[in-house]
Every structure is written in structure tokens, then in C-alpha cells.
Design an enzyme around this catalytic site. Sequence first.
Site, short mmCIF file in Angstrom:
data_model
loop_
_atom_site.label_atom_id
_atom_site.label_comp_id
_atom_site.label_asym_id
_atom_site.label_seq_id
_atom_site.Cartn_x
_atom_site.Cartn_y
_atom_site.Cartn_z
CD GLU A 1 42.03 34.43 30.24
OE1 GLU A 1 41.41 33.77 30.87
OE2 GLU A 1 42.93 35.23 30.96
CG HIS B 1 42.80 37.21 33.69
ND1 HIS B 1 43.44 36.05 33.12
CD2 HIS B 1 43.43 37.13 34.95
CE1 HIS B 1 44.31 35.40 34.09
NE2 HIS B 1 44.22 36.19 35.12
NE ARG C 1 46.65 31.41 35.04
CZ ARG C 1 46.75 32.54 35.85
NH1 ARG C 1 45.63 33.17 36.26
NH2 ARG C 1 48.03 33.02 36.14
#
Length: 329
Positions: A264, A282, A235
Site C-alpha cells: 500500500e 488504512h 497489516r
Amino acid sequence: MQKILVARPIFPDVIERLKQYFDVDWNQGEVLSAQELTRRLADKDGALTAGDPVGPAVLAAAPRLRVVSNMAVGYNNFDMAAFNAANVLGTNTPDVLNESTADFGWALMMAAARRIAESEHWLRAGQWRKWTYDGFLGTDLYGSTLGVLGMGRIGQALARRAKGFNMQVIYHNRSRVAPEIEAELNAQYVSKQDLLRRADHVVLVLPYTKENHHTIGAAELAQMKPTATLTNIARGGIVDDAALVEALRTGKIAAAGLDVFEGEPNLNPALLTVPNVVLTPHIASATEATRRAMANLAADNLIAALGKGPRAGRPPNPINPEVIGKARS
Ligand code: GLV
């Protein structure tokens, strides 16, 4: 009929499954703002999210809401204290993404170690004039030491792949894993400091929590080998991205691979200016089969939590099972 919101575009056949049980409000457009999410949840009994923040204000504005099913294993977008206070169930999608995510961790680690993205950009820019013996020298994976920070299911899947690369596996985790798993993975438990000092390739596979915020910052990067790589498939926020940029620039570490970022999809712009980092948006679990499995599992959780389907009342992946059967507050 109970009403649900599906907050993200997902596979249409999964929407069809949900429509067998529910009146479905499906957002097929952009990510919903907090305001829009709150508005659309006001009359819903359940929701399917993927990283959308759900906290006390959203829950308070949705008095019928009983369950929020996250299409992700990580659920740091849920304020679980608020879920518990409101007796709202949260669910996630563990396990089905372990292997795809572990594969991707290796892809990023190898790309960083062998400078694949950096050299490809250079080639595309038309800069390849002749072959040289010292062009884009990287670091080996074969026979090196892999340091896994966070030895949960994905960390274990990642470590399992190290055998073929003849790597020594060291790991650090909140708690030591069972001796038989250590033996199977040939993995040695070490302190975080030892891991940072000894690993040639550090991979982060731990959940984001307040305690894990900036687990890797300037002090930790300074302990790593100048030849080491750092890969984050966990993360954003676990790594201090500004400190990482500095470490990459000044050669404190050799390279990094990042699939997740602080803030993000708006990343620290300085990251775009450092060549020795591989950046992906991601996508560690993004294979057709795995994303399908995640969407179906998220649907299973929602259907069961709202008392429907073959597992009515027994969703497969409750995060806070203690609220099941309690009246909404
Ligand atoms: C993806 O980041 C997930 O948590 O599943």
C-alpha cells in the site's frame, strides 16, 4: 535547542506543543522518500513518523538521532535490530486506538457480510430497476461464529462487541490470554486450523512480523467456509492478496473487508476487479478524537525521550526500553 523532524502533516496544535521544546522541521507535504527522510534526519535528535521506514542506512546517516516516535501502534516500519544496534529508542502509540479500530473492524466485517459496498456501487451506477427478494443476499452476523486471529488489545476490544450480536467467539493467538479475559469475552482458544474451519467471520488483528507474512494464503483460504468473510485491519502482507483475489473470484470464501494491503498505497490491481471485497485506505483508527490522541501520545513519547516535559526520561511507550540512557552508537 534540540532538533526534531515531524515527517508527516499532523494537527498544528501538536506541532505547537513540540515547538515549546524543540526546533521543529515539519514536513507538511507528500510522504518523504527514503533519500529525503535520510537527508532531513542528518542533523536531528528525534523524529515523529507514521509508517515511514527507518532502518540501518537512515540511522547511520543520522548520528545525533536518539528517538523515533511512530504515530501508530504497529511499528513494522522500524528495523528494531538496527535501532538496538545503534541505541536508538523506538516508541509507538498503543491503547488509544483500540476502540476506534475495533469499531472499524466491525464496520468492515458487516459491510463485507451484508454486501454494503457492492450494492451501493450498483445503486450509484443506476442499475436499480426493481426490488427483488434475492438481491444481494449476504450472510448473518447475529448468532454466528466470530474467529479472531490475534487476541491482543484490539482483538479483545473487537471480541467484546460480539456479545450484542449473540456470537460465539473463538480465537487464536501466539499465546493464550488470561482465563479471566477468556471468561469475560466468552472466548474459546482454538488452533489456527480450527479457527479457519469453524469461523463464519474471520478478523485479523495480529502484528506484522516475518513469521506472520502470508499467514493467510491459498492453503488457509481453502480451509475456510465458502460462506465466510475475512476482514484485515492489521497489516498488509499478513494476507497473500493475490491468493485472496483468487479465493474471492472462485467462491472459496464469500467476501472480504480490507483496510490494509501488500505494498500500500499501491494495491494489487486485481483487487479492484472483484466485487465481493470492501476496500478502505488504512483508516481503521481514523476518527478525529483517536488520531488526536495518537498524535499527542507520539509527541509525549518524543518529548519525554529527549529529556523534556513532566515525564523527562520516562517515555510512556518505549518499544526497546533497554537502550534508554545508553550512548548512541
Ligand atoms: C495503524 O495501522 C497503526 O498501527 O496504528
